[in-house]
Design a protein around this motif. Structure first.
Motif, PDB file in Angstrom:
ATOM      1  N   HIS A  35     -10.145   6.601  -3.298  1.00  0.00           N
ATOM      2  CA  HIS A  35      -8.722   6.313  -3.121  1.00  0.00           C
ATOM      3  C   HIS A  35      -8.525   4.867  -2.696  1.00  0.00           C
ATOM      4  O   HIS A  35      -7.603   4.188  -3.164  1.00  0.00           O
ATOM      5  CB  HIS A  35      -8.127   7.262  -2.084  1.00  0.00           C
ATOM      6  CG  HIS A  35      -6.652   7.089  -1.858  1.00  0.00           C
ATOM      7  ND1 HIS A  35      -5.729   7.159  -2.878  1.00  0.00           N
ATOM      8  CD2 HIS A  35      -5.947   6.819  -0.720  1.00  0.00           C
ATOM      9  CE1 HIS A  35      -4.513   6.945  -2.390  1.00  0.00           C
ATOM     10  NE2 HIS A  35      -4.619   6.734  -1.092  1.00  0.00           N
ATOM     11  N   GLY A  36      -9.383   4.393  -1.832  1.00  0.00           N
ATOM     12  CA  GLY A  36      -9.293   3.004  -1.398  1.00  0.00           C
ATOM     13  C   GLY A  36      -9.476   2.032  -2.542  1.00  0.00           C
ATOM     14  O   GLY A  36      -8.779   1.008  -2.624  1.00  0.00           O
ATOM     15  N   SER A  82      -4.359   5.505   3.944  1.00  0.00           N
ATOM     16  CA  SER A  82      -4.482   4.301   3.117  1.00  0.00           C
ATOM     17  C   SER A  82      -5.487   3.313   3.689  1.00  0.00           C
ATOM     18  O   SER A  82      -6.443   2.907   3.013  1.00  0.00           O
ATOM     19  CB  SER A  82      -3.111   3.628   2.965  1.00  0.00           C
ATOM     20  OG  SER A  82      -2.190   4.483   2.325  1.00  0.00           O
ATOM     21  N   GLU A  83      -5.286   2.891   4.928  1.00  0.00           N
ATOM     22  CA  GLU A  83      -6.180   1.872   5.489  1.00  0.00           C
ATOM     23  C   GLU A  83      -7.598   2.402   5.689  1.00  0.00           C
ATOM     24  O   GLU A  83      -8.571   1.648   5.524  1.00  0.00           O
ATOM     25  CB  GLU A  83      -5.609   1.335   6.801  1.00  0.00           C
ATOM     26  CG  GLU A  83      -4.407   0.442   6.601  1.00  0.00           C
ATOM     27  CD  GLU A  83      -3.969  -0.259   7.867  1.00  0.00           C
ATOM     28  OE1 GLU A  83      -3.652  -1.457   7.790  1.00  0.00           O
ATOM     29  OE2 GLU A  83      -3.936   0.387   8.935  1.00  0.00           O
ATOM     30  N   LEU A  86      -6.270   1.847  -4.529  1.00  0.00           N
ATOM     31  CA  LEU A  86      -5.261   1.058  -3.823  1.00  0.00           C
ATOM     32  C   LEU A  86      -5.566  -0.434  -3.922  1.00  0.00           C
ATOM     33  O   LEU A  86      -4.673  -1.254  -4.177  1.00  0.00           O
ATOM     34  CB  LEU A  86      -5.204   1.469  -2.354  1.00  0.00           C
ATOM     35  CG  LEU A  86      -4.664   2.861  -2.021  1.00  0.00           C
ATOM     36  CD1 LEU A  86      -4.840   3.146  -0.537  1.00  0.00           C
ATOM     37  CD2 LEU A  86      -3.198   2.985  -2.409  1.00  0.00           C
ATOM     38  N   SER A 122      -9.079   4.643   3.771  1.00  0.00           N
ATOM     39  CA  SER A 122      -9.672   4.635   2.430  1.00  0.00           C
ATOM     40  C   SER A 122     -10.056   3.223   2.013  1.00  0.00           C
ATOM     41  O   SER A 122     -11.132   2.995   1.441  1.00  0.00           O
ATOM     42  CB  SER A 122      -8.680   5.230   1.426  1.00  0.00           C
ATOM     43  OG  SER A 122      -8.445   6.593   1.678  1.00  0.00           O
ATOM     44  N   LEU A 123      -9.203   2.262   2.307  1.00  0.00           N
ATOM     45  CA  LEU A 123      -9.503   0.875   1.964  1.00  0.00           C
ATOM     46  C   LEU A 123     -10.751   0.377   2.684  1.00  0.00           C
ATOM     47  O   LEU A 123     -11.613  -0.281   2.089  1.00  0.00           O
ATOM     48  CB  LEU A 123      -8.304  -0.017   2.301  1.00  0.00           C
ATOM     49  CG  LEU A 123      -7.115   0.105   1.347  1.00  0.00           C
ATOM     50  CD1 LEU A 123      -5.841  -0.385   2.016  1.00  0.00           C
ATOM     51  CD2 LEU A 123      -7.380  -0.685   0.065  1.00  0.00           C
ATOM     52  N   TRP A 132       0.845  -1.185   0.000  1.00  0.00           N
ATOM     53  CA  TRP A 132       0.000   0.000   0.000  1.00  0.00           C
ATOM     54  C   TRP A 132       0.892   1.252   0.000  1.00  0.00           C
ATOM     55  O   TRP A 132       1.830   1.342   0.776  1.00  0.00           O
ATOM     56  CB  TRP A 132      -0.878   0.064   1.250  1.00  0.00           C
ATOM     57  CG  TRP A 132      -1.654  -1.153   1.622  1.00  0.00           C
ATOM     58  CD1 TRP A 132      -1.566  -1.823   2.801  1.00  0.00           C
ATOM     59  CD2 TRP A 132      -2.658  -1.836   0.866  1.00  0.00           C
ATOM     60  NE1 TRP A 132      -2.455  -2.874   2.838  1.00  0.00           N
ATOM     61  CE2 TRP A 132      -3.141  -2.905   1.649  1.00  0.00           C
ATOM     62  CE3 TRP A 132      -3.202  -1.647  -0.408  1.00  0.00           C
ATOM     63  CZ2 TRP A 132      -4.133  -3.781   1.219  1.00  0.00           C
ATOM     64  CZ3 TRP A 132      -4.184  -2.513  -0.845  1.00  0.00           C
ATOM     65  CH2 TRP A 132      -4.647  -3.561  -0.052  1.00  0.00           C
ATOM     66  N   SER A 133       0.581   2.194  -0.830  1.00  0.00           N
ATOM     67  CA  SER A 133       1.307   3.461  -0.787  1.00  0.00           C
ATOM     68  C   SER A 133       0.699   4.333   0.306  1.00  0.00           C
ATOM     69  O   SER A 133      -0.460   4.173   0.680  1.00  0.00           O
ATOM     70  CB  SER A 133       1.200   4.175  -2.139  1.00  0.00           C
ATOM     71  OG  SER A 133      -0.160   4.449  -2.449  1.00  0.00           O
ATOM     72  N   GLY A 134       1.485   5.240   0.851  1.00  0.00           N
ATOM     73  CA  GLY A 134       0.948   6.156   1.853  1.00  0.00           C
ATOM     74  C   GLY A 134       1.433   5.839   3.245  1.00  0.00           C
ATOM     75  O   GLY A 134       2.479   5.231   3.443  1.00  0.00           O
ATOM     76  N   ASP A 135       0.653   6.234   4.245  1.00  0.00           N
ATOM     77  CA  ASP A 135       1.095   6.133   5.634  1.00  0.00           C
ATOM     78  C   ASP A 135       1.004   4.702   6.151  1.00  0.00           C
ATOM     79  O   ASP A 135       0.509   3.797   5.490  1.00  0.00           O
ATOM     80  CB  ASP A 135       0.340   7.117   6.527  1.00  0.00           C
ATOM     81  CG  ASP A 135      -1.149   7.167   6.221  1.00  0.00           C
ATOM     82  OD1 ASP A 135      -1.681   6.188   5.686  1.00  0.00           O
ATOM     83  OD2 ASP A 135      -1.774   8.196   6.530  1.00  0.00           O
ATOM     84  N   ALA A 153      -9.157  10.654   3.732  1.00  0.00           N
ATOM     85  CA  ALA A 153      -9.495   9.337   3.189  1.00  0.00           C
ATOM     86  C   ALA A 153     -10.780   9.379   2.367  1.00  0.00           C
ATOM     87  O   ALA A 153     -11.703  10.141   2.661  1.00  0.00           O
ATOM     88  CB  ALA A 153      -9.643   8.330   4.326  1.00  0.00           C
TER      89      ALA A 153
END
Length: 232
Positions: free
Chosen positions: A211-212, A152-153, A215, A155-156, A143-146, A207
């Motif tokens: 975006h999620g 990232s998480e 990813l 957004s996912l 995953w890109s990002g933090d 988020a």
């Protein structure tokens, strides 16, 4: 867990049906039960691992999805309520024994691991199993990002199951924003709470489900390609 449109969930098979599926790839989602800030469920890592396995199954009918391993090495999060950690050694042993058992039926086994704290025990378990002549591999998303419970998480999870995200707490989900490399020594020594009182390593405030989805799609493409090159 439905197993996706293509693959099958092991829990829904009878033993004779599993026998008929010996030429399939057994995919084992490996997650964790640990804090993910004030806004994400404790099952986040496990949810992500299962989602990746199910999406793989949607495009690869020769996949059987095992029940998820929902506990792992999460000691760095132990200061936060609800975290259930079995430690690195136990995680490694669990996966070794699981792999030994699984390869009695399936020639190929893939651990899909989504918790960074499990990286070392998963790698060690796979190395041991492969040294025994078993065709077991591991795969993890990049995953890109933090690093944890941030953009990232969040957004996912908004993509996977937005109802399980405490949207009213996202504004509070701003934690340590230094690069993970700068935090690693303190994390290993003192745990996440020492560098982030709310458990977030990053900033979740921007988020979005869109975006999620991006990813997740990129990760699934990589997973599908990895499996295709292995099983072709």
């Amino acid at each position: 867990m439905g197993g996706g449109a293509g693959g099958r969930a092991l829990t829904r098979l009878t033993s004779p049906a599993a026998d008929d599926a010996r030429d399939a790839l057994l995919v084992v989602p490996v997650g964790a039960t640990e804090q993910h800030g004030p806004h994400l469920p404790l099952s986040t890592d496990t949810d992500l691992a299962v989602a990746l396995a199910e999406r793989l199954a949607c495009v690869n009918a020769r996949v059987v999805i095992a029940p998820a391993v929902a506990y792992g090495s999460s000691g760095e999060h132990q200061a936060f309520a609800g975290t259930l950690s079995i430690g690195s050694d136990a995680t490694e042993l669990l996966l070794v024994e699981l792999g030994r058992s699984a390869t009695e039926t399936w020639e190929r086994v893939l651990y899909v691991s989504t918790h960074g704290g499990n990286a070392v025990p998963v790698a060690r378990a796979v190395d041991r199993l492969r040294a025994e002549g078993r065709d077991v591999r591991r795969w993890s998303p990049r995953w890109s990002g933090d690093a944890h419970a941030g953009l990232s998480e969040t957004s996912l999870m908004l993509t996977l199951d937005a109802e399980r995200v405490a949207r009213d707490r996202i504004a509070d989900a701003v934690g340590a924003r230094e690069p993970i490399g700068e935090l690693m020594a303190a994390l290993r020594r003192d745990g996440v709470a020492a560098v982030s009182p709310n458990g977030v390593l990053g900033d979740a405030t921007g988020a979005s489900a869109e975006h999620g989805a991006a990813l997740m799609n990129a990760a699934v493409d990589d997973l599908v390609d990895s499996v295709r090159s292995w099983t072709a």
